[in-house]
Design a protein around this motif. Structure first.
Motif, PDB file in Angstrom:
ATOM      1  N   SER A  17     -57.610  25.765  13.546  1.00  0.00           N
ATOM      2  CA  SER A  17     -58.305  25.010  12.564  1.00  0.00           C
ATOM      3  C   SER A  17     -57.520  23.929  12.447  1.00  0.00           C
ATOM      4  CB  SER A  17     -58.462  25.673  11.363  1.00  0.00           C
ATOM      5  OG  SER A  17     -57.348  26.404  10.954  1.00  0.00           O
ATOM      6  N   VAL A 252     -61.283  19.974   6.970  1.00  0.00           N
ATOM      7  CA  VAL A 252     -61.892  21.050   6.679  1.00  0.00           C
ATOM      8  C   VAL A 252     -63.219  21.178   7.557  1.00  0.00           C
ATOM      9  CG1 VAL A 252     -60.399  22.050   4.512  1.00  0.00           C
ATOM     10  CG2 VAL A 252     -62.659  20.769   4.439  1.00  0.00           C
ATOM     11  N   ASP A 256     -63.226  26.809   6.873  1.00  0.00           N
ATOM     12  CA  ASP A 256     -61.946  26.686   6.033  1.00  0.00           C
ATOM     13  C   ASP A 256     -62.223  26.956   4.570  1.00  0.00           C
ATOM     14  OD1 ASP A 256     -60.592  26.411   8.663  1.00  0.00           O
ATOM     15  OD2 ASP A 256     -61.518  24.274   8.684  1.00  0.00           O
ATOM     16  N   SER A 261     -62.026  31.583   8.287  1.00  0.00           N
ATOM     17  CA  SER A 261     -61.022  31.077   9.352  1.00  0.00           C
ATOM     18  C   SER A 261     -59.767  31.793   9.385  1.00  0.00           C
ATOM     19  CB  SER A 261     -60.680  29.402   9.039  1.00  0.00           C
ATOM     20  OG  SER A 261     -59.989  29.213   8.173  1.00  0.00           O
ATOM     21  N   ARG A 267     -55.239  27.659   5.857  1.00  0.00           N
ATOM     22  CA  ARG A 267     -56.455  27.085   5.073  1.00  0.00           C
ATOM     23  C   ARG A 267     -56.024  26.593   3.840  1.00  0.00           C
ATOM     24  NH1 ARG A 267     -59.962  30.435   1.971  1.00  0.00           N
ATOM     25  NH2 ARG A 267     -58.820  32.068   2.309  1.00  0.00           N
TER      26      ARG A 267
END
Length: 553
Positions: A17, A252, A256, A261, A267
């Motif tokens: 991410s 995001v 997230d 995630s 996050r």
């Protein structure tokens, strides 16, 4: 995790991410830059490869703080099209050194980060550096000085001084909760992790801050929250669809937001970045707010824009990884903790940490007493470290006296720089480092500079750190050329449109050669004596380091 830092936001694990979010932000910020056509867009798979020549990183530093890196100092054309042999490899290395030292100059903590870490794609280190640069760009204007309307966030009985001491993260949490209250939503956030997972806060926040003419295009909060709470991912898709309509769907993905995630810190970081970007574009605060709770005098203080010296000292402190991050040179130093941390870096063991108060009472009177005690330790520790403390008392630090706090900040920077010189000379010549540190004075730096200029056959000389001839920067260029021959692009310096532009190029050239300097271009043009002393001291540090490397020490 990156070792050797005191700033909690520099601790990193590698996550998909993060890679996706940072690549997307870089693409957004640098889109249209013709120098990067061969590199953009970045993707998750090639992010680290495309950062390895330093070009994108230099550009990203300028996005965070414009004009930090001079464009003519960056190696560009030589890198297009692939490897290019040993010469191109050296140019890439120069770009990476320039990017890292420039990031440090804007307040990034780059302890234990080197060009090799980036060229060898050490992912957690690269992501840590990226986040620091991105965060600085996002939150640098989220302050009371830039947004006086944030006084609406004052709690009952709270002063502007107390509000300005809040971190950007805490200010953003208050801002979100303020907007939720205005929207008639009872929910309040305490963090950007689990508190946003049900999407209620974002469902109300986005329509509330959207301009009136665009609000009708957004899905109402009630429609989003009509979905069952168990269907958080679908709720998140809807709220991020609203963000996309505001051109604010950055950092995001639904996972997230909804908590599906990776690790919580990653996050939280990405949601902080999402909200900071939203605030920067849609603050939605009443600009007529002008203070309350008897704060008119405090607001007059906010009219004092950060000076060049204040910015320099603040960036230097943050580059050392002090915790908490320094936002305001005066209010953030009043409790003594950051100053004690700096003194402990300058002279390890000097701060009496077993006696220092780290958690402060909520009551103002008791808190000031604790600050006073800490500031007494600051004064004692500074004297023990050999700093001149004439006319600087604990009360001056505690009260945030501007003149005396600024004087102390310079003495700290001076002691830190001379300490580096002392340790390097001790390493070269042997002997006691404490004794050597006492011997290094400003006159020795001048003598070194003139000796270096003479030995390189340069005609210019330095009469002092207030020498008016410094203003055009040419003596600095001569010295850089003496330290590292044939690495200065004289044509680039001569192409400067004005003295300030030339000074920007000179400082970038110095950073590319390896100098870790915090001097600003205005300091050169104005021939600021204190800043010129630290600049030439840092160039002396570079020269000693290069000599040690050459001789294998």
């Amino acid at each position: 995790k990156i070792s050797g830092t005191g700033n909690e936001w520099t601790v990193h694990t590698v996550g998909e991410s993060e890679c996706r979010a940072f690549a997307g932000w870089i693409n957004r910020m640098l889109e249209g830059d013709t120098d990067l056509r061969h590199l953009l867009p970045l993707g998750e798979a090639d992010l680290f490869d495309k950062l390895s020549d330093g070009l994108v990183l230099c550009k990203l530093v300028n996005c965070a703080v414009p004009n930090t890196v001079h464009e003519r100092a960056i190696n560009k054309a030589e890198l297009v099209g692939g490897s290019g042999g040993a010469a191109a490899g050296y140019r890439r290395h120069e770009n990476l050194v320039l990017a890292i030292n420039s990031a440090e100059s804007i307040g990034c903590c780059v302890v234990n980060i080197g060009a090799k870490d980036i060229s060898e794609r050490r992912q957690h280190i690269v992501l840590g550096l990226l986040w620091q640069i991105i965060r600085i760009g996002l939150v640098k204007d989220i302050t009371l000085a830039q947004h006086r309307e944030l006084a609406a966030l004052l709690l009952p009985g709270e002063t502007v001084e107390e509000l300005r001491q809040l971190s950007p993260e805490d200010l953003l949490l208050r801002w979100v909760n303020h907007q939720l209250d205005r929207a008639g939503c009872a929910k309040r956030l305490r963090n950007f992790r689990e508190d946003i997972e049900d999407c209620e806060a974002y469902a109300y926040l986005l329509p509330q801050v959207a301009p009136a003419q665009r609000r009708r295009d957004l899905i109402p909060a009630g429609q989003v929250l009509a979905l069952p709470s168990s269907d958080r991912l679908e709720r998140a898709r809807l709220v991020l669809g609203n963000a996309a309509k505001l051109d604010a769907a950055v950092f995001v993905q639904p996972e997230d937001v909804a908590g599906a995630s990776e690790a919580g810190r990653n996050r939280e970081k990405l949601n902080l970045a999402f909200v900071a970007n939203l605030f920067n574009h849609y603050p939605a605060m009443d600009s007529s707010v002008n203070g309350g709770n008897g704060t008119d005098g405090a607001f007059e203080e906010l009219d004092n824009q950060e000076s060049l010296e204040e910015r320099t000292y603040r960036n230097w402190m943050n580059s050392l990884g002090v915790n908490p991050y320094v936002k305001d040179l005066y209010s953030d130093l009043r409790n003594g903790l950051i100053l004690l941390s700096l003194l402990d870096i300058i002279r390890p063991g000097v701060a009496p940490w077993s006696k220092v108060c780290r958690q402060f009472a909520p009551a103002a009177g008791r808190r000031l007493f604790q600050w006073q005690a800490n500031c007494n330790y600051v004064v004692d520790s500074a004297r023990a470290a050999g700093l001149p403390m004439t006319n600087i008392g604990a009360e001056d630090i505690r009260d945030g006296d501007r003149k005396l706090t600024l004087a102390l900040a310079f003495q700290l920077l001076r002691a830190y720089t001379l300490g580096l010189l002392a340790r390097l000379r001790c390493g070269s010549d042997g002997g006691d480092s404490g004794e050597r540190q006492q011997r290094i004075e400003e006159q020795q730096i001048l003598e070194w500079a003139n000796s270096r200029l003479h030995s390189a056959g340069k005609r210019r000389r330095l009469a002092g750190f207030k020498d008016p001839s410094i203003a055009d920067g040419l003596v600095i260029l001569d010295l850089l050329d003496a330290i590292k021959p044939r690495r200065i692009n004289w044509a680039a310096a001569e192409a400067a449109v004005d003295p300030l532009d030339r000074a920007r190029y000179i400082l970038s050239a110095a950073r590319m050669l390896g100098a870790r300097i915090f001097t600003l271009p205005e300091h050169v043009v104005q021939v600021n004596k204190n800043m010129m002393m630290t600049l030439f001291a840092c160039l002396m540090v570079l020269d000693l380091q290069l000599n040690q490397q050459q001789h294998g020490n």
